[in-house]
Design a protein around this motif. Sequence first.
Motif, short mmCIF file in Angstrom:
data_model
loop_
_atom_site.label_atom_id
_atom_site.label_comp_id
_atom_site.label_asym_id
_atom_site.label_seq_id
_atom_site.Cartn_x
_atom_site.Cartn_y
_atom_site.Cartn_z
N GLU A 188 56.88 -3.56 67.15
CA GLU A 188 56.25 -3.73 65.83
C GLU A 188 54.84 -4.28 66.00
OE1 GLU A 188 59.31 -3.48 66.11
OE2 GLU A 188 60.13 -2.66 64.27
N TYR A 299 60.10 0.26 64.75
CA TYR A 299 58.75 0.79 64.84
C TYR A 299 58.62 1.72 66.04
CZ TYR A 299 53.67 0.85 64.63
OH TYR A 299 52.36 1.25 64.51
N PRO A 303 59.91 1.82 58.28
CA PRO A 303 60.32 0.41 58.32
C PRO A 303 61.42 0.08 57.32
CG PRO A 303 58.08 0.64 57.43
CD PRO A 303 58.54 2.01 57.81
#
Length: 418
Positions: A188, A299, A303
Amino acid sequence: MEKIIVEGGNKLEGELVVSGAKNAVLPLMAASILSGGVNSFTNVPDLADVRTMCKMLEILGARVEFEDGSLEIDTTDLNKWVAPYDLVKTMRASVLVLGPLTARFGRARVSLPGGCAIGERPIDQHLKGLQILGSEIEIEEGYVETVAPKLQGGVIPFDVSTVTGTENLILSSVLAEGETILLNAACEPEVTELGLVLNEMGADIQGIGTDIITINGVSELSPIKDHEVMPDRIEAGTLMIAAVLTGGDIFLTNCRFENMGALIGKLLEAGAEITRENGGIRIKSTGELKSIDFTTLPYPGFPTDMQAQMMTLMSIADGLSIITETIFPQRFLHAGELRRMGADIKLVGNSAVVRGVRHVSGAPIMASDLRASASLVLAGVAAEGKTEISRIYHLDRGYEKLDRKLETVGARIWREKE
Ligand code: EPZ
């Protein structure tokens, strides 16, 4: 307690600035534990979760000053390693102090985060990693205790991609003896921001932004100086959906396409018009709204923190949408509240089947968790009639004055005492 009232039906048009990212600033605040000195940040969002983390650091002995988006954390005199239950129960991300406290003091005692509206959310991967780095782990009276005179590098294979698990173990290993390798690490953007800032502090982290992260332990880290927190991609996505949902046209001045690819792709597929303009993103409704299918994934996949908001959009789209939630399979508490507004949603296992209706109607509804509350505010803005949303303390945990922002682009929205 407050509730939000929305008179729906207005197009949202205008320009907005997205606040700093909650999920970037929380691990960075935990990182300040590792450097005995004065750490400073800008573009820090004024959120309940940020204030909880400030309180946590003060309880541990830090001096904290937070005003107008600027945050200063002096951890020179940090001298405690216990994170109390009454704070941890209000914010799961408190678990992010476990690694840095263990690294700095050789021990930590952090209340186990309890259950949560969106799912069970264990921290077994955090503990597995700390054990591999040589920490003893004890669980008693609802607390997890670590004891590790000096953490030793090791190879940590994550069974699942975990954001705070990856962050906790990066924070645990930057001062450990030797090399640590994280396998199946989370990628992420907020994890990437943490890694880059730690390297600015003197850490030696390679593979940042990939699923294999190598950390060579160093002897000390210098404080973070004037770090500007990245814009919140989830707030940006929420505001983009607000534009499409109301047939509007919104320009987000400080957002770029990067790290929002999966969401932008799905919004384009649904019929939105999204362009880069003057360093920002412009999003417009084209008048048509098509139902699309999507699945939440780690990711760079779609999301999970945008699933509820997208469900609201699909509630008034033209057709049938299948939404599959693979990260938090129970993350559908917003569906029942949207149904109260006339949405046609059926839950089947970890999927939701949404049949678009012409419009949703205002109703008294209740927020259950952070992103669900955002999805309900969006539904109110699009609905015909008046919506009252209670328990909006959930919203204030992760959005900086979302109702004020929506009002500046034309929403009729205000707060009242419950
Ligand atoms: C982070 O939570 C975010 N929070 C969440 O945002 C986000 O929804 C989530 O990542 C997924 O993207 C912060 O960054 C502060 P995970 P986190 O560990 O780290 C399982 C919001 O709305 N798992 O990536 O707690 C877990 O049950 C919040 O801003 C284990 O099994 O989520 C889940 O199924 C909500 N064992 C999956 O992994 C573990 O030890 C992903 O969870 C850890 C996680």
